[in-house]
Design a protein around this motif. Structure first.
Motif, PDB file in Angstrom:
ATOM      1  N   GLY A   9       0.830  -1.190   0.000  1.00 45.05           N
ATOM      2  CA  GLY A   9       0.000   0.000   0.000  1.00 45.05           C
ATOM      3  C   GLY A   9       0.864   1.238   0.000  1.00 45.05           C
ATOM      4  N   ARG A  11       0.444   5.692   0.461  1.00 50.52           N
ATOM      5  CA  ARG A  11      -0.492   6.789   0.732  1.00 50.52           C
ATOM      6  C   ARG A  11      -0.685   7.665  -0.502  1.00 50.52           C
ATOM      7  NH1 ARG A  11       1.537   8.793   6.501  1.00 50.52           N
ATOM      8  NH2 ARG A  11       3.413   7.726   5.799  1.00 50.52           N
ATOM      9  N   HIS A  45      -5.658   5.451   5.595  1.00 46.10           N
ATOM     10  CA  HIS A  45      -4.441   5.782   6.345  1.00 46.10           C
ATOM     11  C   HIS A  45      -4.121   7.275   6.244  1.00 46.10           C
ATOM     12  CE1 HIS A  45      -3.214   1.424   6.594  1.00 46.10           C
ATOM     13  NE2 HIS A  45      -2.799   1.875   7.754  1.00 46.10           N
ATOM     14  N   TYR A 128      -2.861   2.843  13.498  1.00 46.50           N
ATOM     15  CA  TYR A 128      -2.276   2.806  12.150  1.00 46.50           C
ATOM     16  C   TYR A 128      -1.707   1.422  11.788  1.00 46.50           C
ATOM     17  CZ  TYR A 128       0.403   4.622   8.110  1.00 46.50           C
ATOM     18  OH  TYR A 128       0.925   4.843   6.867  1.00 46.50           O
ATOM     19  N   MET A 132      -2.959  -1.335   8.959  1.00 47.21           N
ATOM     20  CA  MET A 132      -2.004  -1.856   7.975  1.00 47.21           C
ATOM     21  C   MET A 132      -2.012  -3.390   7.996  1.00 47.21           C
ATOM     22  SD  MET A 132       1.817  -0.451   7.439  1.00 47.21           S
ATOM     23  CE  MET A 132       3.077  -1.531   6.783  1.00 47.21           C
ATOM     24  N   ASP A 135      -5.019  -4.546   6.168  1.00 53.30           N
ATOM     25  CA  ASP A 135      -4.780  -4.474   4.721  1.00 53.30           C
ATOM     26  C   ASP A 135      -4.165  -5.765   4.205  1.00 53.30           C
ATOM     27  OD1 ASP A 135      -5.465  -1.854   3.942  1.00 53.30           O
ATOM     28  OD2 ASP A 135      -3.550  -1.040   4.654  1.00 53.30           O
ATOM     29  N   GLN A 150       9.196   0.933   7.089  1.00 55.15           N
ATOM     30  CA  GLN A 150       7.959   0.230   7.431  1.00 55.15           C
ATOM     31  C   GLN A 150       8.190  -1.058   8.224  1.00 55.15           C
ATOM     32  OE1 GLN A 150       4.803   1.461   6.902  1.00 55.15           O
ATOM     33  NE2 GLN A 150       5.966   3.268   6.310  1.00 55.15           N
TER      34      GLN A 150
HETATM   35  N1  TRP Z   1       2.258   2.560   6.014  1.00 53.82           N
HETATM   36  C1  TRP Z   1       2.661   2.478   4.642  1.00 53.82           C
HETATM   37  C2  TRP Z   1       3.467   3.751   4.289  1.00 53.82           C
HETATM   38  O1  TRP Z   1       3.308   4.758   4.915  1.00 53.82           O
HETATM   39  C3  TRP Z   1       1.481   2.363   3.708  1.00 53.82           C
HETATM   40  C4  TRP Z   1       0.711   1.087   3.922  1.00 53.82           C
HETATM   41  C5  TRP Z   1      -0.555   0.987   4.395  1.00 53.82           C
HETATM   42  C6  TRP Z   1       1.145  -0.233   3.616  1.00 53.82           C
HETATM   43  N2  TRP Z   1      -0.946  -0.312   4.418  1.00 53.82           N
HETATM   44  C7  TRP Z   1       0.058  -1.081   3.949  1.00 53.82           C
HETATM   45  C8  TRP Z   1       2.338  -0.782   3.125  1.00 53.82           C
HETATM   46  C9  TRP Z   1       0.151  -2.472   3.808  1.00 53.82           C
HETATM   47  C10 TRP Z   1       2.419  -2.168   2.965  1.00 53.82           C
HETATM   48  C11 TRP Z   1       1.330  -2.983   3.315  1.00 53.82           C
HETATM   49  O2  TRP Z   1       4.231   3.706   3.350  1.00 53.82           O
END
Ligand code: TRP
Length: 325
Positions: A9, A11, A45, A128, A132, A135, A150
């Motif tokens: 993911g 943002r 997010h 947060y 994640m 997700d 991360q």
């Molecule tokens: N937290 C990640 C960032 O700021 C973005 C993210 C949200 C993400 N959900 C995820 C990354 C799931 C990998 C998997 O870059």
């Protein structure tokens, strides 16, 4: 047979820059060959910081356009917007019940956010990493391409998964981080990593003229005041960008800089030409996709539909395991 399932993911920061491309997007594109890939723009997010919410729609669209133009392929991957599959918020709530608060309060990024936005330390910010985790596990992904920053979040995700399994039995793969091996891409200020929020970036979608103008503003070796001063490529930011766009001429450029055979303006022009040349196919594809009416929306609707098909099965299983009547 694919190796496994990737989820990542990002943002919605709007138009992407060459740092996003070299650090993440290029990697996402490559993984499409060997993994089943799911890539998501995490708009929920983004709400944890409540920055520029009026731009969320536009930023999401522009970002998806860049992703498509860069080679993310809706035939190969599921591309979608996080909030379009609302089960992720349901799973977030369910996972929050098995997540000790202490795990979340000690996450370094949370502590940083508390410092950065003391006026807005909201509940969502603490959660947060749980969102994640939701997700990733909603889609039962086993592989998560991310940058080093991360890793603490991924560690929390793995702990949540283990605790869920301890309480309710094996359900998800334990997600593994797949580190992006690419070196840090510095911004035009030469001090910080390239980032839209530092206004030191080179946008992929900019015109060649804008790109050249922008590169001309870059900081270079501070010891080089006059055109005749010898330069120090090893400390120069523009030189560090030549690594990505002028691989073959690296030695030559370094020599010419050290011997003051070229000045910083010449050196920037070389970089601008190379960047513009490298981006020709990207820019053509982007323009072509942008003029297909409704195309991005169709890709997003199809992505959400495919993601939803997986999500609803997982949610059903989780609710049953957690004993919900
Ligand atoms: N937290 C990640 C960032 O700021 C973005 C993210 C949200 C993400 N959900 C995820 C990354 C799931 C990998 C998997 O870059």
């Amino acid at each position: 047979m694919k190796k496994g399932r990737v989820f990542s993911g990002a943002r919605p920061t709007g138009r992407q820059h060459i740092g996003n491309y070299l650090g993440a997007i290029q990697n996402y594109v490559g993984l499409q060959q060997t993994y089943e890939c799911i890539y998501c723009i995490v708009d929920v997010h983004a709400l944890t910081t409540l920055e520029e919410t009026h731009l969320l729609k536009e930023n999401t669209r522009e970002m998806m356009l860049d992703w498509l133009a860069a080679g993310l392929d809706p035939e190969k991957s599921i591309l979608f917007i996080q909030s379009h599959v609302p089960e992720v918020m349901e799973l977030h709530t369910l996972l929050s019940m098995v997540t000790p608060l202490s795990w979340l309060l000690r996450v370094a990024t949370f502590k940083e956010k508390v410092k950065a936005q003391p006026h807005n330390v909201n509940y969502g910010l603490v959660g947060y990493p749980v969102l994640m985790t939701a997700d990733i596990v909603l889609y039962k992904a086993d592989t998560v391409p991310v940058g080093e920053d991360q890793l603490p979040h991924l560690e929390v995700a793995r702990e949540i998964v283990r605790r869920f399994h301890y309480l309710f039995g094996p359900t998800f793969p334990e997600p593994k981080a797949k580190l992006t091996t690419f070196p840090l891409v510095l911004g035009l200020d030469g001090e910080r990593k390239m980032s839209k929020s530092y206004d030191n970036d080179i946008e992929l979608a900019a015109s060649p003229e804008e790109t050249t103008q922008r590169i001309m503003t870059a900081f270079t070796d501070p010891a080089r005041q006059y055109r005749s001063d010898p330069g120090h490529p090893e400390v120069c930011n523009v030189y560090s960008l030549h690594h990505f766009y002028n691989r073959e001429q690296l030695v030559e450029i370094a020599e010419q800089c050290r011997g003051a055979a070229i000045g910083c303006v010449d050196c920037k022009q070389l970089l601008a030409d190379a960047v513009n040349e490298a981006l020709v196919p990207f820019r053509e594809r982007r323009a072509e996709i942008a003029q297909r009416t409704g195309h991005v929306d169709e890709v997003l609707a199809d992505g959400a539909r495919r993601a939803h098909a997986i999500a609803k099965e997982t949610i059903k299983e989780v609710k049953e395991k957690m004993g919900l009547p």
